[in-house]
Design an enzyme around this catalytic site. Structure first.
Site, mmCIF file in Angstrom:
data_model
loop_
_atom_site.group_PDB
_atom_site.id
_atom_site.type_symbol
_atom_site.label_atom_id
_atom_site.label_comp_id
_atom_site.label_asym_id
_atom_site.label_seq_id
_atom_site.Cartn_x
_atom_site.Cartn_y
_atom_site.Cartn_z
ATOM 1 N N GLU A 1 0.818 -1.218 0.000
ATOM 2 C CA GLU A 1 0.000 0.000 0.000
ATOM 3 C C GLU A 1 0.848 1.263 0.000
ATOM 4 O OE1 GLU A 1 -2.777 0.401 3.293
ATOM 5 O OE2 GLU A 1 -3.750 2.052 2.224
ATOM 6 N N ASP A 54 -0.659 -5.311 2.926
ATOM 7 C CA ASP A 54 -1.116 -4.131 3.669
ATOM 8 C C ASP A 54 -0.408 -4.154 5.021
ATOM 9 O OD1 ASP A 54 -2.322 -2.028 4.895
ATOM 10 O OD2 ASP A 54 -4.334 -2.503 4.155
ATOM 11 N N ILE A 71 -0.440 -2.142 7.621
ATOM 12 C CA ILE A 71 -1.423 -1.981 8.708
ATOM 13 C C ILE A 71 -2.776 -1.807 8.034
ATOM 14 C CG2 ILE A 71 -2.245 -0.679 10.706
ATOM 15 C CD1 ILE A 71 0.477 0.516 11.112
ATOM 16 N N ASP A 72 -3.671 -2.762 8.224
ATOM 17 C CA ASP A 72 -5.040 -2.558 7.761
ATOM 18 C C ASP A 72 -5.858 -2.153 8.983
ATOM 19 O OD1 ASP A 72 -6.968 -2.756 5.466
ATOM 20 O OD2 ASP A 72 -7.985 -3.982 6.960
ATOM 21 N N THR A 113 -5.573 1.533 9.825
ATOM 22 C CA THR A 113 -4.671 2.599 10.288
ATOM 23 C C THR A 113 -5.398 3.605 11.184
ATOM 24 O OG1 THR A 113 -3.260 2.378 8.358
ATOM 25 C CG2 THR A 113 -3.129 4.454 9.525
ATOM 26 N N ASP A 144 -6.185 -4.718 0.639
ATOM 27 C CA ASP A 144 -7.153 -4.896 1.725
ATOM 28 C C ASP A 144 -7.823 -6.267 1.634
ATOM 29 O OD1 ASP A 144 -6.952 -2.136 2.623
ATOM 30 O OD2 ASP A 144 -8.170 -1.567 0.893
HETATM 31 P P1 2AM Z 1 -6.351 0.931 5.694
HETATM 32 O O1 2AM Z 1 -6.489 0.978 7.154
HETATM 33 O O2 2AM Z 1 -5.241 0.063 5.211
HETATM 34 O O3 2AM Z 1 -6.305 2.318 5.072
HETATM 35 C C1 2AM Z 1 -12.025 0.545 6.587
HETATM 36 O O4 2AM Z 1 -13.281 0.885 6.104
HETATM 37 C C2 2AM Z 1 -11.190 -0.066 5.511
HETATM 38 O O5 2AM Z 1 -11.032 0.833 4.407
HETATM 39 C C3 2AM Z 1 -9.797 -0.408 5.985
HETATM 40 O O6 2AM Z 1 -9.511 -1.685 5.541
HETATM 41 C C4 2AM Z 1 -8.937 0.665 5.361
HETATM 42 O O7 2AM Z 1 -7.634 0.227 5.082
HETATM 43 C C5 2AM Z 1 -9.661 0.946 4.087
HETATM 44 N N1 2AM Z 1 -9.394 2.281 3.575
HETATM 45 C C6 2AM Z 1 -9.129 3.394 4.259
HETATM 46 N N2 2AM Z 1 -8.922 4.456 3.457
HETATM 47 C C7 2AM Z 1 -9.092 3.997 2.212
HETATM 48 C C8 2AM Z 1 -9.033 4.598 0.929
HETATM 49 N N3 2AM Z 1 -8.757 5.891 0.749
HETATM 50 N N4 2AM Z 1 -9.251 3.830 -0.152
HETATM 51 C C9 2AM Z 1 -9.533 2.534 0.017
HETATM 52 N N5 2AM Z 1 -9.600 1.908 1.197
HETATM 53 C C10 2AM Z 1 -9.389 2.618 2.290
HETATM 54 CA CA CA Z 2 -3.019 0.142 5.260
#
Ligand code: 2AM
Ligand code: CA
Length: 282
Positions: free
Chosen positions: A74, A101, A103-104, A106, A229
């Site tokens: 990512e 990913d 940290i999923d 964040t 994700d």
């Molecule tokens: P992340 O923490 O790796 O950013 C939460 O609804 C989910 O959406 C999480 O898995 C998060 O992943 C993801 N997410 C957050 N921001 C995003 C973005 N701009 N585009 C796509 N996915 C996103």
């Molecule tokens: Ca992430």
């Protein structure tokens, strides 16, 4: 038997597990200490130095074992849906591609809400063959290998058995794109919440998928996700006996962004509910 493949895939999985464990311990240790926080596309889309550090650690470990394999993480891709979609399009035909990913969840990590995971998948010519999701807060390592099942703590896991949405616990995620995608998701929520037993939103797509695989959730949908994700979690759900498609019912592939993953039994009802509500995102 294809000896090379079986020897190879065993060590692929071992590397994925060890790498996810190391990165997971590290991010857990860093929780609450991150010094710099920056916004990606908006205040809903965050990244920390810990995301970047975790990805570097994972990349270095994987490159040590498999220097010839391709790597998609990512933090190596420019923010935004366009760049993410292009990245997976350009890389999905690689013989071996690690999709990571670091940290999923964040936003959860930043707020100290203990639901974030490391997600590591290995795809062979576009097909996910290994998927590992590690939750350092509960020390849970979810592991799937193509054709060999899904496991937690060495025991096979299985999707849940609810047959009707009325008996189902469903999760969703609220998109960071509040202008075009969030209103569509809220239409879906408006339609699903009164029908399902209840709805959860823990803020990590990968963790939701692992929980569908483990039978803790009956289903999960979310719009606007990226390959990293979904890749590991999609294999976990499939290997645990569940079904993964896009929100129109097309089979899962690495380019899917609007996902529906369920125990299989409530899949049709959830697809129909989202379609009726004009909430598929298409
Ligand atoms: P992340 O923490 O790796 O950013 C939460 O609804 C989910 O959406 C999480 O898995 C998060 O992943 C993801 N997410 C957050 N921001 C995003 C973005 N701009 N585009 C796509 N996915 C996103
Ligand atoms: Ca992430």
């Amino acid at each position: 038997m294809d000896r090379d493949h079986s020897v190879g895939s065993k060590s692929f999985t071992a590397v994925a597990i060890n790498t996810a464990a190391k990165a997971g311990e590290w991010i857990k240790m860093k929780q609450g200490t991150h010094a710099s926080l920056s916004q990606k596309s908006s205040s809903h889309d965050l990244v920390t130095e810990v995301d970047k550090g975790s990805e570097t650690m994972i990349r270095n470990l994987i490159k040590t074992y498999f220097p010839d394999h391709a790597f998609l993480g990512e933090e190596g891709v420019a923010p935004g849906a366009e760049a993410s979609a292009r990245a997976i399009r350009e890389m999905q035909d690689e013989e071996y591609l690690w999709i990571v990913d670091p940290i999923d969840g964040t936003t959860n990590f930043v707020h100290g809400f203990p639901y974030f995971v490391v997600s590591i998948a290995l795809a062979r010519r576009g097909e996910v063959i290994v998927g590992v999701i590690y939750d350092p807060n509960r020390d849970e390592m979810f592991v799937a290998e193509k054709g060999k099942g899904a496991y937690l703590r060495g025991k096979p896991i299985r999707v849940s058995s609810e047959e009707r949405l009325g008996d189902a616990l469903i999760a969703t995620g609220f998109p960071s794109d509040t202008v075009s995608t969030l209103p569509v998701n809220l239409r879906g929520l408006q339609a699903v919440a009164p029908i399902a037993r209840n709805v959860r939103s823990a803020g990590s797509a990968a963790l939701h998928l692992a929980y569908v695989a483990a039978g803790r959730l009956s289903g999960f949908w979310e719009l606007g996700l990226n390959s990293w994700d979904l890749a590991a979690g999609a294999l976990l759900v499939q290997e645990a006996g569940g079904r993964v498609t896009d929100t129109r019912g097309e089979p899962y592939s690495l380019s899917v962004r609007h996902v529906l993953a369920t125990n299989g039994l409530v899949h049709g009802e959830l697809l129909q509910t989202l379609a009726d509500a004009e909430a598929t995102g298409f």
